[in-house]
Motif scaffolding. Structure first.
Motif, PDB file in Angstrom:
ATOM      1  N   GLN A  43      -9.563   5.176   2.746  1.00 11.55           N
ATOM      2  CA  GLN A  43      -8.349   5.178   3.574  1.00 11.55           C
ATOM      3  C   GLN A  43      -7.568   6.470   3.336  1.00 11.55           C
ATOM      4  O   GLN A  43      -6.888   6.974   4.201  1.00 11.55           O
ATOM      5  N   LYS A  49     -10.659   0.588   1.129  1.00 11.22           N
ATOM      6  CA  LYS A  49     -10.645  -0.818   1.521  1.00 11.22           C
ATOM      7  C   LYS A  49     -11.857  -1.435   0.849  1.00 11.22           C
ATOM      8  O   LYS A  49     -12.979  -0.933   0.988  1.00 11.22           O
ATOM      9  N   SER A  50     -11.635  -2.497   0.086  1.00  6.10           N
ATOM     10  CA  SER A  50     -12.728  -3.061  -0.723  1.00  6.10           C
ATOM     11  C   SER A  50     -13.820  -3.670   0.154  1.00  6.10           C
ATOM     12  O   SER A  50     -13.537  -4.228   1.209  1.00  6.10           O
ATOM     13  N   GLU A  82      -7.858   6.004  -2.000  1.00  6.41           N
ATOM     14  CA  GLU A  82      -7.542   4.614  -1.651  1.00  6.41           C
ATOM     15  C   GLU A  82      -8.692   4.096  -0.807  1.00  6.41           C
ATOM     16  O   GLU A  82      -9.088   4.748   0.159  1.00  6.41           O
ATOM     17  N   ARG A 138       0.832  -1.217   0.000  1.00  8.73           N
ATOM     18  CA  ARG A 138       0.000   0.000   0.000  1.00  8.73           C
ATOM     19  C   ARG A 138       0.855   1.251   0.000  1.00  8.73           C
ATOM     20  O   ARG A 138       0.539   2.228  -0.672  1.00  8.73           O
ATOM     21  N   SER A 182      -4.536  -2.367  -7.305  1.00 13.35           N
ATOM     22  CA  SER A 182      -5.106  -3.032  -6.126  1.00 13.35           C
ATOM     23  C   SER A 182      -4.029  -3.795  -5.381  1.00 13.35           C
ATOM     24  O   SER A 182      -3.033  -4.225  -5.960  1.00 13.35           O
ATOM     25  N   GLU A 230      -8.301  -9.463   2.789  1.00 10.47           N
ATOM     26  CA  GLU A 230      -8.704  -8.074   2.540  1.00 10.47           C
ATOM     27  C   GLU A 230      -8.039  -7.548   1.279  1.00 10.47           C
ATOM     28  O   GLU A 230      -7.080  -8.148   0.772  1.00 10.47           O
ATOM     29  N   TYR A 274      -7.238  -3.629  -0.980  1.00 15.27           N
ATOM     30  CA  TYR A 274      -7.302  -2.172  -1.102  1.00 15.27           C
ATOM     31  C   TYR A 274      -7.232  -1.818  -2.582  1.00 15.27           C
ATOM     32  O   TYR A 274      -6.495  -2.471  -3.326  1.00 15.27           O
TER      33      TYR A 274
END
Ligand SMILES: [Zn+2]
Length: 480
Positions: A452, A200-201, A198, A182, A230, A212, A214
């Protein structure tokens, strides 16, 4: 023949601006005789490679090394992970024949490389001392896109695709690796100075078994957002299927925890679209194919001296690591100015008889038009300073720009209004998929996840859809 002036309102006619600039500025050509496949002009390809190198440097700095895996994957290997197969089945290219022979087993042309890499990871990783393993590669991938293709945004051959794949001994190590991935991607977007979010999916977007993910979304001038990358924590979802295991310190066999992250040529589309203006492209000096164009202003009587001086400056700059070229064409100076402005060259140097007399040149910044007379003897020291200032100015606006294009919505009506205003909408969300669906259907938008970056700056207490207590903040956008 005089070149037609480029003048398209980027904000109003973005689609036309984008199509025309790719063609006129020699970025990419859609006339290749396979639909959805694009030829890159060297001018565009070179800029793309410079973004790629920046990323690869970052990857190597943080302990990744470049590997190389084949383009073909046997159907049986590709299909081992049933969900992976199901996700890609309709958009992979198949090879059934080699020469005159029908292949016994069809081959998949990689749409992404998990299934090409992980069988090898399974062989390469023996014990915990082989971990972590961090490998990246930058190679094209192929997807039979059924939606309308668009150069650099949705192609069937993604010419520049960088993917990194890692394996770790523990879930905790994989989670730490997520932070590294990230950070690299946040750095990359800041480097390019593009307005991005950005997120968080959402859970339901995750690959089955993944922990998880992103995602990064860049805002385009038409108010739509393009996913630009991603970062995924795959946990053991693939390692169990592809037998990516190792002997632990305890002497027992364990499955590795894996992460993967990827970005593509879309980043070039992002930087061109955001930084360009109605006159054409504006490249950041770091990624510009040509950083400085020297335009000799020729007058009878002084032609030879000026041409000679221009060529000498070019060589000196090049020797000092500055990508400079001279425009020695027959065009009038004014035409040359427009042409190189359209192509986004960061700095123009004008050199005429009066400049030469004063032993100086005129420098002109593409982004602001700011002019500065510089002594020829000091040009190689002055240009890096101009580049530095220009890059800083071009980057500094992006975050503020993004923040200005975020609407905070407490109600469905406010979501609707924010989307109409071409913004990303941050809304209070109970977290239920049902509420996300209502919003998506109601306004033809996509709920991309929880922000984020940039962090929400206002409190959103209740769900904009159902009115219940908000658990998180969601982001709704019109996407590509
Ligand atoms: Zn709700």
């Amino acid at each position: 023949m005089a070149q037609e002036l480029f003048n398209i309102d980027k904000e109003k006619d973005f689609s036309e601006w984008y199509t025309e600039i790719l063609k006129r500025a020699d970025i990419a050509d859609v006339r290749y005789p396979v639909k959805g496949f694009i030829a890159y002009h060297p001018y565009g390809n070179s800029a793309m490679k410079k973004i790629m190198r920046y990323l690869e440097d970052g990857l190597e700095r943080t302990g990744h090394l470049e590997g190389r895996f084949p383009i073909f994957i046997p159907k049986s290997v590709f299909g081992k992970e049933a969900k992976h197969l199901a996700g890609f089945e309709e958009e992979v290219y198949w090879v059934n024949k080699a020469g005159l022979n029908n292949l016994e087993e069809p081959l998949v042309v990689r749409p992404t490389s998990e299934t090409a890499m992980y069988p090898m990871f399974s062989l390469w990783i023996r014990s915990y001392s082989d971990l972590p393993m961090r490998i990246f590669q930058t190679l094209p991938v192929y997807r039979y896109e059924t939606r309308a293709t668009r150069p650099l945004i949705r192609s069937r051959e993604i010419a520049w695709f960088n993917e990194a794949h890692t394996a770790h001994a523990t879930a905790e190590d994989a989670s730490k690796q997520m932070d590294v991935g990230r950070e690299l991607y946040n750095e990359l977007h800041h480097f390019l100075g593009v307005p991005y979010i950005e997120v968080k999916s959402p859970k339901w977007e995750l690959f089955p078994g993944a922990a998880e993910a992103y995602e990064y979304f860049v805002r385009f001038p038409d108010g739509r957002f393009l996913e630009s990358g991603s970062v995924n924590n795959l946990a053991q979802s693939f390692s169990k299927v592809y037998d990516v295991g190792f002997e632990g310190e305890d002497g027992e066999r364990h499955y590795a925890y894996q992460t993967c992250y990827g970005v593509s040529e879309r980043l070039l589309a992002c930087t061109m679209s955001y930084h360009g203006d109605n006159k054409g492209l504006i490249f950041l000096p770091e990624i510009a194919t040509i950083q400085v164009i020297i335009v000799p202003i020729l007058f009878e009587g002084a032609k030879d001296d000026i041409t000679k001086a221009a060529n000498k400056i070019q060589k000196e700059l090049w020797d000092n690591g500055i990508r400079a070229q001279v425009d020695n064409s027959d065009k009038r100076p004014g035409e040359k100015f427009y042409y190189w402005e359209m192509k986004g060259v960061p700095v123009r140097i004008e050199l005429g008889p009066k400049d030469l007399e004063k032993k100086s040149v005129m420098t002109v910044r593409r982004d602001t038009g700011e002019k500065k007379s510089v002594k020829i003897s000091g040009i190689k020291k002055e240009l890096p300073k101009i580049f530095e200032k220009m890059s800083k100015d071009m980057r500094v606006g992006a975050n503020d720009f993004m923040k200005k294009h975020i609407t905070y919505a407490r109600t469905m009506h406010e979501i609707e209004q924010g989307i109409k205003d071409k913004n990303a909408v941050y809304f209070g969300w109970c977290g239920l998929e049902k509420c996300a669906e209502d919003i998506e259907k109601g306004f033809a938008v996509t709920i991309i996840g929880e922000p984020q970056f940039p962090k929400p700056e206002k409190k959103l207490d209740s769900c904009a859809s159902c009115g219940n207590k908000a658990k998180v903040v969601g982001v709704a956008v019109k996407d590509y």
